[in-house]
Motif scaffolding. Structure first.
Motif, mmCIF file in Angstrom:
data_model
loop_
_atom_site.group_PDB
_atom_site.id
_atom_site.type_symbol
_atom_site.label_atom_id
_atom_site.label_comp_id
_atom_site.label_asym_id
_atom_site.label_seq_id
_atom_site.Cartn_x
_atom_site.Cartn_y
_atom_site.Cartn_z
ATOM 1 N N LEU A 1 0.809 -1.224 0.000
ATOM 2 C CA LEU A 1 0.000 0.000 0.000
ATOM 3 C C LEU A 1 0.837 1.266 0.000
ATOM 4 C CD1 LEU A 1 -2.774 -0.975 2.586
ATOM 5 C CD2 LEU A 1 -2.829 -1.189 0.105
ATOM 6 N N THR A 2 2.163 1.136 -0.174
ATOM 7 C CA THR A 2 3.019 2.327 -0.085
ATOM 8 C C THR A 2 2.587 3.382 -1.084
ATOM 9 O OG1 THR A 2 4.861 0.931 0.614
ATOM 10 C CG2 THR A 2 5.380 3.144 -0.184
ATOM 11 N N ARG A 3 2.487 2.976 -2.348
ATOM 12 C CA ARG A 3 2.103 3.947 -3.373
ATOM 13 C C ARG A 3 0.668 4.427 -3.179
ATOM 14 N NH1 ARG A 3 4.603 1.619 -9.099
ATOM 15 N NH2 ARG A 3 6.803 1.709 -8.473
ATOM 16 N N ILE A 4 -0.194 3.531 -2.712
ATOM 17 C CA ILE A 4 -1.584 3.933 -2.497
ATOM 18 C C ILE A 4 -1.669 4.996 -1.409
ATOM 19 C CG2 ILE A 4 -3.847 3.130 -1.732
ATOM 20 C CD1 ILE A 4 -3.240 0.470 -3.031
ATOM 21 N N HIS A 5 -0.904 4.804 -0.314
ATOM 22 C CA HIS A 5 -0.908 5.807 0.755
ATOM 23 C C HIS A 5 -0.334 7.131 0.257
ATOM 24 C CE1 HIS A 5 -1.182 2.822 4.385
ATOM 25 N NE2 HIS A 5 -2.241 2.794 3.584
ATOM 26 N N GLU A 6 0.750 7.027 -0.527
ATOM 27 C CA GLU A 6 1.317 8.261 -1.087
ATOM 28 C C GLU A 6 0.314 8.937 -2.016
ATOM 29 O OE1 GLU A 6 4.850 6.946 -2.972
ATOM 30 O OE2 GLU A 6 6.006 6.749 -1.112
ATOM 31 N N GLU B 1 -2.923 8.628 -1.903
ATOM 32 C CA GLU B 1 -4.017 9.180 -1.098
ATOM 33 C C GLU B 1 -3.627 10.532 -0.510
ATOM 34 O OE1 GLU B 1 -4.830 6.192 1.739
ATOM 35 O OE2 GLU B 1 -6.177 5.036 0.430
ATOM 36 N N THR B 2 -2.359 10.614 -0.083
ATOM 37 C CA THR B 2 -1.892 11.902 0.454
ATOM 38 C C THR B 2 -1.918 12.968 -0.622
ATOM 39 O OG1 THR B 2 -0.466 10.723 2.032
ATOM 40 C CG2 THR B 2 0.025 13.052 1.604
ATOM 41 N N ARG B 3 -1.415 12.560 -1.832
ATOM 42 C CA ARG B 3 -1.426 13.521 -2.936
ATOM 43 C C ARG B 3 -2.854 13.881 -3.333
ATOM 44 N NH1 ARG B 3 2.683 10.078 -4.893
ATOM 45 N NH2 ARG B 3 1.186 9.125 -6.333
ATOM 46 N N LEU B 4 -3.721 12.861 -3.376
ATOM 47 C CA LEU B 4 -5.104 13.123 -3.753
ATOM 48 C C LEU B 4 -5.802 14.003 -2.730
ATOM 49 C CD1 LEU B 4 -6.260 9.642 -5.106
ATOM 50 C CD2 LEU B 4 -5.948 11.739 -6.425
ATOM 51 N N GLN B 5 -5.458 13.770 -1.468
ATOM 52 C CA GLN B 5 -6.058 14.605 -0.430
ATOM 53 C C GLN B 5 -5.637 16.061 -0.603
ATOM 54 O OE1 GLN B 5 -5.160 13.293 3.501
ATOM 55 N NE2 GLN B 5 -6.620 14.655 4.494
ATOM 56 N N TYR B 6 -4.368 16.243 -0.981
ATOM 57 C CA TYR B 6 -3.899 17.612 -1.217
ATOM 58 C C TYR B 6 -4.576 18.198 -2.446
ATOM 59 C CZ TYR B 6 -0.847 21.564 -2.194
ATOM 60 O OH TYR B 6 -0.378 22.818 -2.447
#
Length: 944
Positions: A499-504, A506-511
């Motif tokens: 999930l490393t890329r997914i979490h990254e 998600e962070t980018r998408l949240q921004y």
């Protein structure tokens, strides 16, 4: 051998032991009894016995013969493996001899427990060898030959004792028959069983333990040589005859055995043919079905009465019948082929089958034998297994399979790629990630009171995993445990995704979801969330706050003039200035386009008036963008919470209404919302909704304003002007609904209608025999920049048949300056189509002479503001525009001419054309027709 090695016979025995099939054992027992009885009767056995070696008891027996326990023991003790052995038994109380063959069925369990005994009819055997000659002198002989001269007798003896005994006495142990019977062959002289001195000759009967013995008394032996020779010759002839009889019997037996084997094979073939699970069919040389088993009827769906006699082509779909015929023609005797084919049932349904074919030739007649197995289900299973294997290998998810102790049995490539381990490093070892997962599942099961085995059967959740290099990574894990029938876990399947890329992401998408990509300010979504939170706090007695909507003044014109790239850079500078102005308890958002929003809380909310006044002063300060300097103003609408509203959407609506009021009252100002503003805003919204339906309801129509030459006031053109007659409000002026159409995007749809309607009207006048001059249509920026605009113009010209020069398009300066190169390219395309181009409202935009020289335009239209002021300083601007146009060899037309003074001024200074109330007001198409009839001599179009 034929009987005991028969697969069907052995399968029936397996059913008896309960090891194979589901057939009723009692039915099998009855079938075996009938089968053995048929063999016994056909080949004249006295009896056939099937017995169980493990229990030493007979199971089945055919023939009306009773055996004593001692005789059964003799059978059991004689068996030596699965090779047939000769057995003789001294019979029952009568002393009758019993002889036959005995053997075990097989060496392999469970058949090794069974044996068979075939008893020969000794009488029939004797009769076949010696024609059943009657015994003489009170001696019962099993086999004897009487010499034609009565000079000899032949006895058949076994290895131990003669088969034939005198009724009164047994053979003496020292008799010559007893001696030769023990040796099994040779010659001897001695006393026979009668005590007479004899010569004897013995030979072993083939395939049996019997010995044939010929005896002759010495008295006869020492007779005259001739008599002796005859006797010897007769003896030898008798032996020869006996040999011939034995050979004949052996050959006859071979024929019987061969026939038995053939009959048995035919019977087995018939049993196999009819009892097979697959469809068995036989076709003659024409392809007609002549034989089919029960499975064929079941698989193909034909009743027995219909399948026989059908042609093979009905078993194939239509598209496969040609290939079937070619295959049938190529088959040769002795060949066997196996292939897969799509076949067809009686009801038309299709199925995939594995077909094995072979051709035989009997008495010159060719027969094709076909065995068909429906493999549709098997194919589906193979397909699913292939898909599963492909998924396992190609899946991007890491998959691990382990045994009940957690030892790795299999991993896919993704698992190795994610963890850094090779498959060889993992095989047979425990995987810590699996152990952690099982421990997690068990802990959750214990906390909830769930059975751990049930919990392990399926679990999904997030767990950290460790790579070979020791680094940790988040993963989504699915654990599945598979148990046996007793509930013991046999295998674990663990699927996990890094999930490393997914979490990254998600962070980018949240921004991204919360930020405007151009300015970096929080976006509208974030504004609504923040506003919702503040409203909730206000409802719970929190501090009041202020919501502000900001909009840049005249931004559309600026954007069209400087281009999108420069406009974006300018918006960034505006965002920076707003952020610097609203510090502390203030939140700045980009609402969209050139609109911004501000939330003021705490002390800023209490002093919002001062902040708004300072904002207007701050915004008017010049903005430097490279070598260019821009001076912008803005308008703002303010809404208070909780004074004026306690709902998020209400606050946004109120601030927007106040913003529109600020723009209507001169721009570069701000207004606080009050309820009185809402009424006019509601009317505007209702009018916007009515405008959306105006085209459908045929409420829009065109007025045409004529254009005249200044030299002779001759009609040389007309401009199409849009009008809207509202069914309730009457005529709505363009100055009211055109801005609405532009702001809502409806202007493109309306512009499309105006273009086609103008072309239709011009074409209608021409069809009436009139000579209409060119018709001018105004373009909006949105319409001009649409991807399909050029094609739309071409379609209008073609549909209504307008010649080159009949259509003129009026374009504003600001529209052209938004993207000069693209605008020039489009204008050249329009020019090649025969469309005339003019620049409308010239002098009010930002165009330069350098750009103007590149535009393929034919006419400049002087804005009415310069014509109105012609008696003042405006006259100089009009003259400058006329002179510039003349230098570029462009036609000049002035709009808004209302007085003779204006007309004379323009004509004196070289203006070519005019339009205005002095010469003709905008009028419906019907009112313009008289002018067109007076203007019949006017050319339909002027050269482009």
């Amino acid at each position: 051998d034929v009987v005991t090695t028969s697969p069907l016979f052995q399968n029936a025995l397996r059913v008896l032991t309960g090891r194979s099939g589901t057939t009723d054992p009692s039915l099998v027992n009855s079938t075996l009894q009938q089968h053995l009885e048929l063999i016994r009767a056909r080949y004249h056995y006295r009896a056939i016995v099937l017995f169980d070696l493990s229990t030493r008891q007979p199971l089945l027996m055919t023939g009306s013969v009773d055996y004593s326990p001692a005789m059964f023991e003799r059978m059991f003790n004689t068996i030596d493996g699965s090779t047939g052995r000769w057995v003789e038994m001294a019979g029952d109380a009568t002393g009758e001899l019993r002889a036959g063959l005995v053997r075990a069925i097989s060496h392999e369990a469970p058949l090794s427990r069974y044996g068979l005994f075939f008893e020969f009819d000794v009488g029939r055997l004797s009769a076949s060898l010696n024609h059943a000659e009657a015994a003489t002198q009170g001696i019962d002989v099993l086999l004897h030959v009487i010499h034609p001269l009565g000079a000899g007798r032949y006895y058949v003896l076994t290895e131990q004792t003669p088969l034939v005994r005198e009724t009164s006495a047994a053979l003496a142990e020292d008799s010559v028959e007893q001696m030769l019977g023990q040796t099994g062959g040779g010659q001897a002289k001695g006393r026979d069983h009668r005590g007479l001195e004899v010569y004897a000759q013995a030979v072993r009967v083939p395939e049996t333990p019997w010995t044939a013995i010929a005896t002759q008394t010495l008295e006869r032996a020492y007779a005259r040589a001739e008599t002796q020779a005859r006797v010897v010759n007769l003896a030898l002839g008798g032996l020869f005859l006996l040999g011939l009889l034995l050979i004949q019997a052996w050959r006859r037996g071979e024929k019987l055995r061969t026939l038995a084997r053939e009959n048995e094979l035919m019977r087995q073939r018939e049993i196999l043919f009819n009892s097979a699970e697959g469809a068995n069919l036989t076709f003659d040389a024409s392809g007609t079905i002549i034989e089919a088993n029960a499975a064929a009827h079941r698989i193909y769906g034909y009743p027995a009465s219909r399948l026989i006699g059908l042609h093979m082509r009905v078993l194939r779909p239509p598209e496969g019948r040609q290939a079937q015929q070619e295959f049938f023609a190529q088959c040769q005797p002795g060949e066997t082929r196996t292939f897969h084919a799509e076949l067809q049932r009686a009801d038309g349904r299709r199925f995939l089958a594995e077909v094995t074919t072979g051709m035989s030739e009997v008495d010159g007649r060719r027969l094709l034998h076909s065995s068909v197995r429906d493999v549709t289900a098997r194919q589906a299973i193979e397909t699913r297994l292939r898909i599963a294997a492909s998924f396992f290998e190609r899946s991007n998810a890491a998959i691990l399979i382990a045994d009940a102790e957690g030892r790795v049995q299999m991993v896919n490539a993704a698992f190795c790629r994610v963890t850094g381990y090779t498959a060889e490093e993992l095989m047979g070892h425990s995987w810590a990630g699996l152990q952690d997962c099982v421990a997690q599942v068990d802990a959750q099961a214990a906390a909830t009171g769930q059975d751990p085995l049930v919990a392990r059967s399926f679990w999904e959740g997030e767990l950290p995993q460790t790579r070979k290099d020791g680094s940790n990574y988040p993963s989504r894990v699915i654990l599945t445990a598979y148990a046996d029938a007793n509930g013991r876990i046999e295998q674990y399947v663990m699927v996990h995704t890094d999930l490393t890329r997914i979490h990254e992401a998600e962070t980018r998408l949240q921004y991204v979801a919360s930020r405007d990509q151009l300015t970096g300010l929080p976006n509208r979504t974030q504004m609504e969330l923040t506003l919702e939170e503040l409203v909730l706090q206000a409802l719970q007695g929190g501090a009041p706050f202020v919501f502000v909507m900001l909009n840049l003044d005249r931004w559309r014109s600026i954007n069209d003039s400087i281009g999108f790239t420069t406009a974006d850079q300018l918006l960034k500078l505006v965002a920076e200035r707003l952020s610097q102005h609203f510090l502390g308890e203030r939140h700045v958002f980009r609402f969209g386009g050139d609109e911004f929003a501000v939330l003021l809380t705490g002390e800023a909310a209490a002093d919002y008036g001062t902040l708004m006044d300072r904002l207007l002063i701050s915004m008017v300060q010049p903005l430097q963008l490279g070598a260019q300097t821009f001076q912008l103003t803005c308008s703002a609408g303010v809404s208070l919470c909780p004074a004026l509203g306690l709902a998020r959407d209400d606050l946004i609506t109120q601030a927007n209404i106040a913003l529109q009021v600020a723009k209507q009252q001169g721009r570069n100002t701000w207004r606080l919302y009050n309820p009185a503003m809402g009424h006019s805003s509601y009317e505007d919204l209702a009018l916007m909704q009515d405008l959306r339906q105006a085209i459908v309801r045929n409420e829009l129509h065109l007025h045409l304003q004529p254009q005249f030459a200044t030299a002779d006031r001759r009609l040389i053109g007309m401009e199409a002007l849009l009008r809207w007659k509202h069914p309730e409000r009457g005529n709505i002026p363009p100055i009211t609904f055109i801005p609405m159409a532009e702001s809502s995007g409806l202007i493109t749809e309306i512009g499309h209608w105006v273009l086609h309607e103008a072309c239709r009207q011009w074409s209608g006048w021409r069809d009436q025999g009139l000579a209409p001059p060119p018709i001018a249509v105004n373009l909006s920026a949105l319409q001009f920049h649409q991807a399909h605009f050029i094609q739309d113009v071409a379609d209008a010209l073609q549909r209504h048949g307008l010649p080159p020069g009949a259509l003129e398009l009026e374009i504003t300066e600001s529209l052209l300056m938004s993207d000069v190169d693209a605008a020039i390219e489009r204008m050249h395309e329009l020019e090649r189509m025969g469309v005339r181009l003019s620049i409308d409202d010239f002098g009010t935009g930002y165009s330069s002479l350098a750009y103007l020289r590149r535009f393929p335009v034919h006419k400049l239209k002087i804005d009415r503001s310069f014509v109105t002021d012609i008696s003042e300083d405006g006259g100089a601007i009009a003259v400058a525009v006329i002179n510039m146009a003349k230098s570029l060899r462009l036609t000049v037309i002035a709009e808004g001419v209302e007085t003779e003074e204006q007309f004379d001024f323009l004509r004196t200074h070289g203006c070519d054309e005019v339009q205005g109330y002095l010469c003709g007001k905008p009028m419906p198409a019907g009112d313009l027709e008289p002018l067109l009839r007076q203007n019949k001599s006017t050319p339909t179009a002027r050269p482009a």
